[in-house]
Design an enzyme around this catalytic site. Structure first.
Site, short mmCIF file in Angstrom:
data_model
loop_
_atom_site.label_atom_id
_atom_site.label_comp_id
_atom_site.label_asym_id
_atom_site.label_seq_id
_atom_site.Cartn_x
_atom_site.Cartn_y
_atom_site.Cartn_z
CG ASP A 1 60.37 103.17 -25.37
OD1 ASP A 1 60.65 103.17 -24.14
OD2 ASP A 1 60.94 103.91 -26.18
CG ASN B 1 67.48 107.39 -34.67
OD1 ASN B 1 66.91 107.90 -33.71
ND2 ASN B 1 67.27 106.14 -35.05
CG HIS C 1 64.68 107.22 -31.29
ND1 HIS C 1 65.21 105.95 -31.43
CD2 HIS C 1 65.08 107.64 -30.06
CE1 HIS C 1 65.88 105.63 -30.33
NE2 HIS C 1 65.83 106.64 -29.49
CD GLU D 1 64.59 103.54 -34.17
OE1 GLU D 1 64.90 104.71 -33.91
OE2 GLU D 1 65.30 102.58 -33.87
P1 PGA Z 1 69.72 108.21 -23.99
O1 PGA Z 1 68.65 107.66 -25.05
O2 PGA Z 1 68.92 108.94 -22.96
O3 PGA Z 1 70.35 106.97 -23.43
O4 PGA Z 1 70.66 109.09 -24.73
C1 PGA Z 1 67.68 108.53 -25.52
C2 PGA Z 1 66.81 107.85 -26.55
O5 PGA Z 1 67.28 106.94 -27.25
O6 PGA Z 1 65.64 108.23 -26.67
#
Ligand code: PGA
Length: 260
Positions: free
Chosen positions: A67, A136, A138, A143
């Site tokens: 992304d 959450n 994702h 999302e």
């Molecule tokens: P993080 O983010 O590795 O900073 O915990 C993971 C994500 O949002 O996919």
């Protein structure tokens, strides 16, 4: 789906790095799907070490990132292109022309999404996809509520994701609202997936993804449907799994059984 619980983040990063190194040795033009965020940092550091000290050769490897924020160029410290250069690409012998990340400055978002999908297809598909998981649930920026069959597309971030990523931007209000992300369906086509999750703050969402129902409320739960996914966890992230002891036993003993 396999759940592998390692004593800590360092051991998990080592495990994932070994998988990637062996895959590159077996197939020098490996296609890797890469993630950003805090979770894969140690893994990338270990791959850099392997390149420097053991000659791990990335020259024919292709990468696709999950992304990118819309509106951010490659020199913006919050952009994922910047993150990847800082944490991996600038320190290994990868060909920058083979490192694909959606273009956050595109003036044709829909075309950019289509082009990204067709590049993945044209590369022969992703051999190993590295994933993190958001608070959450994702994967990528898919999302809650995302279609489990979704493809690369334009997506609006939820406020909890903007909050989770606020630090990098000096406040939630500065986090971009729109992104390009590969879809859950795109991710599902990877031949192998390694999802990394560390720390107690990920324990509840990991429990939902691994042992809860498959639901678009937790897009990582779609991986229950994937033919070759490893959830690679430290003890803290695994702490709420009801089958925790079973996963440990299975991991420690099943290869021994086959070798008997
Ligand atoms: P993080 O983010 O590795 O900073 O915990 C993971 C994500 O949002 O996919």
């Amino acid at each position: 789906m396999e759940v592998i619980i390692q004593p800590d983040e360092k051991a998990a990063a080592e495990w994932a790095a070994q998988q990637i190194a062996s895959a590159i040795e077996a197939k020098p033009n490996l296609v890797l799907g890469l993630a950003t965020g805090n979770t894969p940092r140690k893994l990338y550091r270990r791959l850099v070490d392997m390149h420097r000290n053991q000659g791990l050769d990335f020259s024919a490897v292709t990468t696709f990132n999950l992304d990118e924020y819309l509106g951010l160029g490659p020199d913006h410290p919050g952009s994922y292109r910047y993150f990847m250069r800082e944490n991996l690409f600038d320190h290994i012998n990868i060909n920058p022309k083979l490192c694909y990340i959606p273009n956050g400055l595109t003036d044709d978002v829909l075309q950019e999404c289509e082009t990204f999908e067709s590049r993945i297809e044209g590369s022969g598909g992703i051999d190993i996809q590295i994933l993190g998981i958001g608070p959450n649930g994702h994967i990528g920026f898919n999302e809650p509520g995302s279609s489990l069959g979704s493809r690369t597309r334009f997506k609006a971030l939820t406020e909890d994701t903007r909050l989770a990523n606020a630090e990098m931007f000096g406040g939630q209000e500065n986090v971009p609202r729109f992104v390009i992300t590969v879809g859950v369906g795109t991710i599902q086509e990877a031949r192998r997936i390694i999802l990394l999750a560390f720390g107690e703050q990920k324990a509840e969402i990991v429990r939902q993804a691994v042992e809860g129902p498959i639901t678009c409320e937790v897009t990582a739960s779609a991986l229950q449907w994937h033919r070759s996914t490893v959830f690679l966890l430290d003890e803290a992230a695994a702490s709420k799994l009801k089958r925790r002891d079973y996963y440990k036993y299975a991991y420690e003993h099943k290869w021994k059984y086959l070798q008997k």
